[in-house]
Design a protein around this motif. Structure first.
Motif, PDB file in Angstrom:
ATOM      1  N   GLU A 159       0.933  -1.254   0.210  1.00 40.29           N
ATOM      2  CA  GLU A 159      -0.210   0.186  -0.227  1.00 40.29           C
ATOM      3  C   GLU A 159       1.005   1.047  -0.331  1.00 40.29           C
ATOM      4  O   GLU A 159       0.847   2.482  -0.687  1.00 40.29           O
ATOM      5  N   TYR A 196      -7.194  -0.503  -7.277  1.00 43.88           N
ATOM      6  CA  TYR A 196      -7.854   0.199  -6.544  1.00 43.88           C
ATOM      7  C   TYR A 196      -7.964   1.616  -7.229  1.00 43.88           C
ATOM      8  O   TYR A 196      -9.179   2.431  -6.301  1.00 43.88           O
ATOM      9  N   ALA A 204     -12.035   1.472  -8.159  1.00 45.14           N
ATOM     10  CA  ALA A 204     -12.634   1.267  -7.118  1.00 45.14           C
ATOM     11  C   ALA A 204     -12.674   3.033  -6.239  1.00 45.14           C
ATOM     12  O   ALA A 204     -14.006   2.744  -5.593  1.00 45.14           O
ATOM     13  N   THR A 205     -11.449   3.989  -6.487  1.00 42.30           N
ATOM     14  CA  THR A 205     -11.801   4.931  -6.326  1.00 42.30           C
ATOM     15  C   THR A 205     -12.301   6.319  -7.094  1.00 42.30           C
ATOM     16  O   THR A 205     -12.802   7.371  -7.057  1.00 42.30           O
ATOM     17  N   GLU A 214      -7.238  -7.406  -0.139  1.00 41.72           N
ATOM     18  CA  GLU A 214      -7.603  -5.636   0.273  1.00 41.72           C
ATOM     19  C   GLU A 214      -6.579  -4.984   0.487  1.00 41.72           C
ATOM     20  O   GLU A 214      -4.731  -4.824   0.774  1.00 41.72           O
ATOM     21  N   GLY A 221      -8.077  -0.297   2.158  1.00 37.83           N
ATOM     22  CA  GLY A 221      -9.380  -0.883   2.884  1.00 37.83           C
ATOM     23  C   GLY A 221     -10.788  -0.535   1.655  1.00 37.83           C
ATOM     24  O   GLY A 221     -11.947  -1.440   1.615  1.00 37.83           O
ATOM     25  N   LYS A 222      -9.706  -0.830   0.558  1.00 37.38           N
ATOM     26  CA  LYS A 222     -10.505  -1.612  -1.032  1.00 37.38           C
ATOM     27  C   LYS A 222     -10.428  -2.859  -1.069  1.00 37.38           C
ATOM     28  O   LYS A 222      -9.527  -3.586  -1.501  1.00 37.38           O
ATOM     29  N   LYS A 223     -11.746  -3.733  -1.514  1.00 34.99           N
ATOM     30  CA  LYS A 223     -10.919  -5.224  -1.808  1.00 34.99           C
ATOM     31  C   LYS A 223     -10.533  -4.826  -3.887  1.00 34.99           C
ATOM     32  O   LYS A 223     -12.457  -4.047  -3.952  1.00 34.99           O
ATOM     33  N   LEU A 224     -10.143  -5.483  -4.290  1.00 39.69           N
ATOM     34  CA  LEU A 224      -9.753  -5.074  -5.901  1.00 39.69           C
ATOM     35  C   LEU A 224     -10.524  -6.538  -6.883  1.00 39.69           C
ATOM     36  O   LEU A 224     -10.706  -7.119  -6.251  1.00 39.69           O
ATOM     37  N   LYS A 263     -12.617  -4.885 -12.979  1.00 43.99           N
ATOM     38  CA  LYS A 263     -13.351  -3.407 -12.752  1.00 43.99           C
ATOM     39  C   LYS A 263     -12.258  -2.677 -13.816  1.00 43.99           C
ATOM     40  O   LYS A 263     -12.701  -1.315 -14.199  1.00 43.99           O
TER      41      LYS A 263
END
Length: 601
Positions: free
Chosen positions: A309, A350, A353-354, A470, A473-476, A480
């Protein structure tokens, strides 16, 4: 007299016993110095005794193979019979040859095996017998592993790898009295090669601070910023994880989208900026790309807790912020190489997801995101071995670069270990100056937290491909990731096998162009068009099996670089005025290649 020395026997007889005896004494004296160089740091407590745990693991693995064969007397007899029959065949063919008859060899090495290239491996019956004896025995040992039916696949893979390493180490080409070329050289030089070889051994043990650090090239012939890493540029940002380099433009106009390169941190970025003739970075600049490169720190205990991270946020996301400040552009094209590509894929998931859309296209060089077919490196990855490695890393906060370098060298031990043992210590020759091998020897450390996360989540559990990883805090979820992807594999890759890269292509949710280059993990990537070497294959979207894709693929001569450049321009070919480092009030810290890359282990 010279003609007499060409006789098959006379060429192996010492012609100056006095000089040979003197050189033998010097060799033994240097051997004593080598032993002292090995023992001294251990006696002072500077080097800890290691290897017992690894040796125990190897013995346990091979014992499982032995248990399968010994547990059934009938199986044991059958195994012994196969070996004995091989020896009998060899004996019979040798007797025929002694009697002047033509005899087929009982065993022959592969045509590409450089160890047995000397003519006397075939022409001299003594050396031919030793060679065939070795080939029969090593093939028998390999078959014992392959035919042991009660082993799980991971244990079989480890056993096969260990047997192969033992077999390579015991090759008669690695020993003075069983290698015709070494014997002739020793006789011709009256043993001077052994004196020089032992001198090299002393120097290499001292250079390794008590461990043998095999020299693969003449390290004195290269220096970063002097004859390597010469592409002009500036370091424009840095933190605890990386420096960011922006390269000077070479064209009046450049592509609107800047290019960000994420190299592996297992090695140093200048593999992409060796000499100007081989430099991918310089070539990109010359084609009109505004190139930014992440130069990772060579970590020590201060970076012990830096995780995947941290490398994502303080590496890639930080660099995207820097690029925006420097160019006022939101969108970039990104390249990730090897583990740098894995980190880039993690970052893309990531960002998906964001809702971060700053990376508009991604290129992967020999990158794995699905580790199902990760090759021989998986030998080193199981719960027992990772736990052992984590305990060792916890003591100093990082993995020493020499450990990873040794693992990579073992993947091709005949080429990267034993050929240099023979050349340096038995032939007494200096290795040839070669920029690629200088880079290969310039190893880097790895933070404990980062390396542990990588081994567990990628190699051991394959969490990225499964959608279970993860970060932040995001499951990858790689499905997507919808941006266009250029996914380069190399045909002879031992680190990121082409089958593994092909399978990983199916994880992404957008269009993926799978391209297969000739050669291996480095030469297949660093292949400038001017060299006109190798080839590359292009085809349909990757799905199904690699073999089926290859059957329909088109083979193209030369380098894949221009093909990639055309692909980049298809995504967005807009041009703008060239940007120089330091624009938009960005502070210049130092000249490229920067100070981080110069920190040696």
């Amino acid at each position: 007299m010279a003609e007499d020395r060409q006789h098959p026997v006379l060429q192996y007889i010492i012609n100056n016993p006095e000089a040979f005896a003197q050189n033998l004494a010097k060799t033994l004296e240097n051997a004593g110095k080598a032993l002292a160089a090995y023992l001294e740091p251990r006696e002072k407590g500077e080097v800890k005794q290691e290897g017992a745990d690894e040796l125990t693991g190897i013995i346990k693995t091979l014992a499982q193979v032995g248990e399968y064969w010994i547990s059934d007397p009938e199986r044991a007899v059958a195994a012994q019979s196969r070996l004995i029959n091989g020896y009998i065949t060899l004996w019979n063919s040798s007797l025929k040859r002694m009697m002047g008859e033509t005899a087929e060899p009982a065993a022959s090495p592969p045509s590409r095996d450089k160890r047995f290239a000397d003519p006397d491996w075939n022409n001299n019956q003594y050396f031919d017998f030793i060679k065939q004896l070795y080939l029969i025995t090593s093939k028998w040992a390999e078959d014992l592993v392959l035919d042991a039916k009660d082993l799980d696949e991971h244990t079989r893979h480890k056993a096969e790898f260990y047997v192969n390493q033992i077999s390579n180490a015991l090759s008669p080409s690695n020993f003075l009295m069983t290698n015709p070329e070494l014997l002739r050289l020793t006789v011709e030089s009256n043993g001077e090669n052994l004196v020089k070889g032992m001198q090299h051994l002393v120097e290499d043990i001292r250079a390794g601070r008590g461990d043998l650090k095999i020299r693969q090239t003449d390290m004195s012939k290269f220096a970063l910023g002097e004859n390597l890493g010469l592409t002009p540029g500036k370091v424009i940002a840095q933190n605890d994880v990386c420096q960011v380099i922006q390269y000077d433009p070479a064209t009046p106009e450049v592509l609107k989208r800047p290019l960000m390169i994420v190299p592996p941190w297992i090695n140093k970025f200048y593999i992409l900026d060796l000499t100007p003739e081989k430099s991918f970075i310089k070539w990109c600049v010359d084609q009109g790309h505004t190139v930014f490169v992440i130069s990772w720190v060579n970590p020590d205990a201060r970076q012990a807790e830096k995780s995947f991270e941290h490398y994502m946020k303080e590496g890639i996301l930080h660099t995207l912020d820097v690029i925006k400040r420097a160019t006022k552009q939101e969108e970039v094209n990104a390249i990730g190489y090897c583990v740098g590509g894995t980190l880039l894929a993690v970052t893309l998931a990531y960002m998906a997801a964001t809702g971060d859309k700053r990376i508009a296209s991604a290129t992967f060089f020999t990158t794995q995101v699905d580790f199902t077919f990760a090759g021989d490196l998986k030998v080193f990855v199981d719960e027992e071995q990772i736990s052992l490695l984590e305990r060792k890393m916890a003591e100093q906060g990082y993995l020493d670069g020499s450990k990873m370098a040794s693992a990579f060298n073992m993947l091709r031990s005949n080429d990267l270990i034993w050929s240099y043992v023979v050349n340096n210590y038995l032939k007494g020759k200096d290795p040839f100056p070669f920029d690629l091998l200088y880079w290969n020897s310039d190893s880097t450390r790895m933070p404990a937290a980062n390396h542990s996360f990588y081994l567990r989540n990628c190699y051991l559990e394959n969490n990225l491909a499964k959608g279970k990883m993860e970060i932040g805090g995001k499951k990858l979820d790689l499905s997507k990731v919808k941006i266009p992807i250029y996914n380069l594999a190399t045909r002879e890759d031992h680190i990121a096998p082409p089958q593994s890269v092909f399978l990983g292509s199916t994880c992404f949710g957008g269009p993926v162009d799978y391209v297969l280059s000739g050669s291996g993990h480095i030469a297949g990537v660093v292949n400038p068009p001017a060299k006109n070497k190798y080839q590359y294959w292009t085809g349909d979207r990757p799905k199904g099996k690699l073999e089926d894709w290859l059957d329909k693929a088109k083979e193209n001569p030369g380098s894949w670089w221009p093909h990639w450049d055309a692909w980049i321009r298809e995504q967005n070919g807009d041009l703008v005025k060239a940007r120089k480092p330091g624009a938009n009030r960005v502070k210049i810290l130092e000249d490229a290649p920067g100070s981080y890359v110069k920190t040696r282990v």
